[in-house]
Design a protein around this motif. Sequence first.
Motif, PDB file in Angstrom:
ATOM      1  N   HIS A 255       3.294  -4.564 -12.266  1.00 17.05           N
ATOM      2  CA  HIS A 255       3.679  -6.648 -11.936  1.00 17.05           C
ATOM      3  C   HIS A 255       1.537  -6.495 -11.693  1.00 17.05           C
ATOM      4  CE1 HIS A 255       2.387  -9.994  -8.756  1.00 17.05           C
ATOM      5  NE2 HIS A 255       3.384 -10.475  -9.308  1.00 17.05           N
ATOM      6  N   SER A 256       0.430  -7.653 -11.760  1.00 17.35           N
ATOM      7  CA  SER A 256      -0.752  -7.584 -11.298  1.00 17.35           C
ATOM      8  C   SER A 256      -0.466  -7.367 -10.143  1.00 17.35           C
ATOM      9  CB  SER A 256      -0.843  -9.374 -11.321  1.00 17.35           C
ATOM     10  OG  SER A 256      -2.274  -9.382 -11.025  1.00 17.35           O
ATOM     11  N   ILE A 257      -1.904  -6.690  -9.792  1.00 15.91           N
ATOM     12  CA  ILE A 257      -2.708  -5.740  -8.810  1.00 15.91           C
ATOM     13  C   ILE A 257      -3.248  -7.403  -7.788  1.00 15.91           C
ATOM     14  CG2 ILE A 257      -3.035  -3.523  -9.226  1.00 15.91           C
ATOM     15  CD1 ILE A 257      -6.200  -4.731  -9.923  1.00 15.91           C
ATOM     16  N   ILE A 258      -2.683  -7.951  -8.009  1.00 13.97           N
ATOM     17  CA  ILE A 258      -3.418  -9.918  -6.981  1.00 13.97           C
ATOM     18  C   ILE A 258      -1.934 -10.203  -6.767  1.00 13.97           C
ATOM     19  CG2 ILE A 258      -4.358 -11.489  -7.372  1.00 13.97           C
ATOM     20  CD1 ILE A 258      -6.175 -10.749  -9.953  1.00 13.97           C
ATOM     21  N   GLY A 259      -1.680 -10.364  -5.432  1.00 12.96           N
ATOM     22  CA  GLY A 259      -1.095 -11.592  -5.152  1.00 12.96           C
ATOM     23  C   GLY A 259       0.769 -10.764  -5.274  1.00 12.96           C
ATOM     24  N   GLY A 260       1.401  -9.442  -5.823  1.00 14.10           N
ATOM     25  CA  GLY A 260       2.177  -9.089  -5.580  1.00 14.10           C
ATOM     26  C   GLY A 260       1.678  -8.222  -4.442  1.00 14.10           C
ATOM     27  N   LEU A 261       3.094  -6.788  -4.410  1.00 14.35           N
ATOM     28  CA  LEU A 261       3.800  -5.992  -3.189  1.00 14.35           C
ATOM     29  C   LEU A 261       2.635  -5.142  -2.764  1.00 14.35           C
ATOM     30  CD1 LEU A 261       5.635  -4.353  -1.749  1.00 14.35           C
ATOM     31  CD2 LEU A 261       4.299  -2.323  -3.532  1.00 14.35           C
ATOM     32  N   SER A 262       1.190  -5.683  -4.103  1.00 19.20           N
ATOM     33  CA  SER A 262      -0.224  -4.848  -3.217  1.00 19.20           C
ATOM     34  C   SER A 262      -1.054  -5.783  -1.822  1.00 19.20           C
ATOM     35  CB  SER A 262      -1.203  -4.760  -4.296  1.00 19.20           C
ATOM     36  OG  SER A 262      -1.561  -5.826  -4.556  1.00 19.20           O
ATOM     37  N   SER A 263      -0.734  -6.634  -2.424  1.00 23.63           N
ATOM     38  CA  SER A 263      -1.557  -8.328  -1.409  1.00 23.63           C
ATOM     39  C   SER A 263      -0.785  -7.747  -0.617  1.00 23.63           C
ATOM     40  CB  SER A 263      -1.672  -9.265  -1.352  1.00 23.63           C
ATOM     41  OG  SER A 263      -2.598  -9.441  -3.462  1.00 23.63           O
ATOM     42  N   ALA A 264       0.867  -8.113  -0.543  1.00 23.63           N
ATOM     43  CA  ALA A 264       1.678  -7.868   0.870  1.00 23.63           C
ATOM     44  C   ALA A 264       1.084  -6.827   0.979  1.00 23.63           C
ATOM     45  CB  ALA A 264       2.987  -8.331   0.426  1.00 23.63           C
ATOM     46  N   VAL A 265       0.972  -5.227   0.956  1.00 23.97           N
ATOM     47  CA  VAL A 265       0.935  -4.489   2.173  1.00 23.97           C
ATOM     48  C   VAL A 265      -0.456  -4.333   2.476  1.00 23.97           C
ATOM     49  CG1 VAL A 265       1.429  -1.657   1.847  1.00 23.97           C
ATOM     50  CG2 VAL A 265       2.720  -2.890   0.369  1.00 23.97           C
ATOM     51  N   LEU A 266      -1.278  -4.742   1.947  1.00 18.68           N
ATOM     52  CA  LEU A 266      -2.397  -3.591   2.066  1.00 18.68           C
ATOM     53  C   LEU A 266      -2.799  -5.693   3.164  1.00 18.68           C
ATOM     54  CD1 LEU A 266      -4.523  -3.325  -1.036  1.00 18.68           C
ATOM     55  CD2 LEU A 266      -3.459  -1.846   0.602  1.00 18.68           C
ATOM     56  N   GLU A 267      -2.187  -6.441   3.311  1.00 19.68           N
ATOM     57  CA  GLU A 267      -2.811  -8.119   4.580  1.00 19.68           C
ATOM     58  C   GLU A 267      -2.296  -7.151   5.690  1.00 19.68           C
ATOM     59  OE1 GLU A 267       0.205 -11.624   2.157  1.00 19.68           O
ATOM     60  OE2 GLU A 267      -1.441 -11.174   0.649  1.00 19.68           O
ATOM     61  N   VAL A 268      -0.990  -6.683   5.524  1.00 17.61           N
ATOM     62  CA  VAL A 268      -0.720  -6.101   7.129  1.00 17.61           C
ATOM     63  C   VAL A 268      -2.174  -5.150   7.264  1.00 17.61           C
ATOM     64  CG1 VAL A 268       1.306  -5.068   7.701  1.00 17.61           C
ATOM     65  CG2 VAL A 268       1.406  -6.582   5.721  1.00 17.61           C
ATOM     66  N   LEU A 269      -2.128  -3.839   6.587  1.00 18.20           N
ATOM     67  CA  LEU A 269      -2.948  -3.078   6.775  1.00 18.20           C
ATOM     68  C   LEU A 269      -4.040  -3.452   7.661  1.00 18.20           C
ATOM     69  CD1 LEU A 269      -2.101  -0.539   4.120  1.00 18.20           C
ATOM     70  CD2 LEU A 269      -1.354  -0.232   6.590  1.00 18.20           C
ATOM     71  N   ALA A 270      -4.750  -4.426   6.693  1.00 19.48           N
ATOM     72  CA  ALA A 270      -6.014  -4.766   7.004  1.00 19.48           C
ATOM     73  C   ALA A 270      -5.706  -5.428   8.047  1.00 19.48           C
ATOM     74  CB  ALA A 270      -6.560  -5.774   5.846  1.00 19.48           C
ATOM     75  N   GLU A 271      -4.781  -5.911   8.506  1.00 20.34           N
ATOM     76  CA  GLU A 271      -4.735  -7.046   9.577  1.00 20.34           C
ATOM     77  C   GLU A 271      -4.156  -5.336  10.735  1.00 20.34           C
ATOM     78  OE1 GLU A 271      -3.623 -11.700   8.920  1.00 20.34           O
ATOM     79  OE2 GLU A 271      -1.639 -10.168   9.777  1.00 20.34           O
ATOM     80  N   ASN A 272      -3.447  -4.805  10.901  1.00 16.49           N
ATOM     81  CA  ASN A 272      -3.290  -3.937  12.157  1.00 16.49           C
ATOM     82  C   ASN A 272      -3.896  -2.482  11.827  1.00 16.49           C
ATOM     83  OD1 ASN A 272      -1.682  -5.147  13.128  1.00 16.49           O
ATOM     84  ND2 ASN A 272      -0.512  -6.122  10.750  1.00 16.49           N
ATOM     85  N   LEU A 273      -3.813  -1.510  10.824  1.00 19.24           N
ATOM     86  CA  LEU A 273      -4.682  -0.341  10.715  1.00 19.24           C
ATOM     87  C   LEU A 273      -5.108  -0.161   9.747  1.00 19.24           C
ATOM     88  CD1 LEU A 273      -3.893   2.194  12.278  1.00 19.24           C
ATOM     89  CD2 LEU A 273      -1.840   2.209  10.259  1.00 19.24           C
ATOM     90  N   PRO A 274      -6.410  -0.475   9.292  1.00 18.95           N
ATOM     91  CA  PRO A 274      -7.087  -0.475   7.916  1.00 18.95           C
ATOM     92  C   PRO A 274      -6.826   0.989   7.287  1.00 18.95           C
ATOM     93  CG  PRO A 274      -8.227  -2.297   9.096  1.00 18.95           C
ATOM     94  CD  PRO A 274      -7.073  -1.363  10.545  1.00 18.95           C
ATOM     95  N   VAL A 275      -6.191   1.798   6.573  1.00 18.44           N
ATOM     96  CA  VAL A 275      -6.294   2.903   6.098  1.00 18.44           C
ATOM     97  C   VAL A 275      -7.175   2.997   4.781  1.00 18.44           C
ATOM     98  CG1 VAL A 275      -4.866   3.473   7.991  1.00 18.44           C
ATOM     99  CG2 VAL A 275      -3.815   2.945   4.945  1.00 18.44           C
TER     100      VAL A 275
END
Lengths: 317, 285
Positions: A255-275
């Motif tokens: 899928h595109s790197i925009i808006g799909g799984l990557s966005s969903a996962v990185l949103e969670v990480l950015a808000e809670n545990l930036p790695v």
Amino acid sequence: MGNTREVKLKATRDAYGEKLAELGEKYEDIVVLDADLAKSTKTLLFGKKFPHRFFDMGIAEQSMIGTAAGLALSGKIPFASTFAVFATGRVYDQLRISVSYSKTNVKVVATHSGLTVGEDGATHQALEDIALARVLPNMAVVVPCDAVETEKVIEFAVEYQGPMYIRLGRSKVPVILDSGYEFKLGKGAVLREGKDVSIVATGIMVAKSLEAAEMLKERGIDAEVINMSSIKPLDNELILKSAKKTGGVVTVEEHSIIGGLSSAVLEVLAENLPVPAERVGVRDVFGESGTPEELLAKYGLSPKDIAAAAERVIRRK
Amino acid sequence: MLDAEKIFLEEKARIIRKRIISMLQEAGSGHPGGSLSAADIVAALFFRHMNIDPARPHWEDRDRFILSKGHAAPVLYAALAEAGFFDTKELKYLRKINHMLQGHPDLRSTPGVEISTGSLGQGLAVGNGMALAAKLDGRDYRVFVLMGDGEIQEGMIWEAAMAAAHYKLDNLVGILDYNGLQIDGPIAQIMNPEPIADKWNSFGWHVIVIDGHNFDEILNALEEADRIEGKPTLILAKTVKGKGVSFMENEVDWHGKAPSKEEGELAMKELSQGEVLERWETLGK
């Protein structure tokens, strides 16, 4: 997945068609709609068995989605299928108003997603559909990784009350889960435990990620592989737990790197545990004609690419 | 129809129209033109023709009404409140935050709304689904879908029109509120949908052309549709946009703006003329 086991190949769309035809006996309220692609989406298996509960709407996807909403509001459990490009983009306003805003019990099961549609080319390769479906309130989004999970997800969908977008593929892919696997909405599954990097994958890229993990093992890297079939709701807890343990994340999706799984996962990480994180996916371009394997290699979705992304993440830790 | 029955419907339509005006005036925005044009049709459906029970909005055998032209929400809300689906006090809070009457119909917040609409073109296909379900279950409820004349410029309407005829949905009635105007101007100038009757006919529908403000014609058409077998019926109802308020009639500007206090008072005065009490007195003389 052991190397010694013989790898069975099966397309998720085949698993869908067979399971739906089977469930049709137990659940009299299941109705199935298609838009002139029943042979390809495999809903024809249901259609042949239960002709009076099968509605081919012709090449009229908007009408199909609206009709599915009306059937759902009258107590039926409609499964509406077509290719992923049409099941989202072509009917987006219908999904938005008649399904998601109205919260109708419609199961949109899209086949032929991603690059592995292959030779039909860019027009038929949905690389945006997860993003489109995910952003709609009330819409659950699930991408099964193999035939076994597809069957479990379809069984789940019949009982679940509410709109669902289920993303399937055209090509034969390895069966990686055993029949005892249980699907839970909002839950991911660790398929391989590791401590150096977390590879969070969805759909057919889960098998590729397991291959990548084997490659990494030879280089002395211990990768954790997570099957994140439930993209919405997402298993935040598992993502954070794994990221905390490994300190780095790679997302992998067809899928595109925009808006799909990557966005969903990185949103969670950015808000809670930036790695440190890397995204493996299609980099904001359209696909083209070619064989599925050629396309995955050209667009950077091979096990080699996943392994390279994992190494980059580890260097950034 | 007896005179008393006709007077009853006329009074219901009058109440609906007055509520549309007061609702929109209170809200400060909304769509009077296409709400007023549909008031008589909606009154005939809700207070005479449809088999509904306001105490049981989810009753499985109820007739279904879909307002595909969702911007005419005020006419639906006025009818639902008058029928008893919810308290008429709610009408004061149309389009207000934290209240149930949304700018366009929302089935999750408002009892009696069958499907959320507002993005034009979607209601007919949803009606098809409800009508198909009735056939599958052997239920004899009927489905009524009210569309706008501008709305049929949407391609999805024709997908659904084809499907309704293909599946022989004789339990489905489309009603076209043919008031001749859309936001940008007369429909014939913006994107001419004519010949409308011929189009529906050629799509396999039984077509009845009526005056959408004449209760005899409305009810006769609905009863004729009941009798038609093997195909859906389209009632092409010629109406006047803004019907009942002289300065709104046939004025495209009144598609989507609310009356001011003064305009509202003037409209209410006009709509009160010939009210039933007044009429009783006339009859007595």
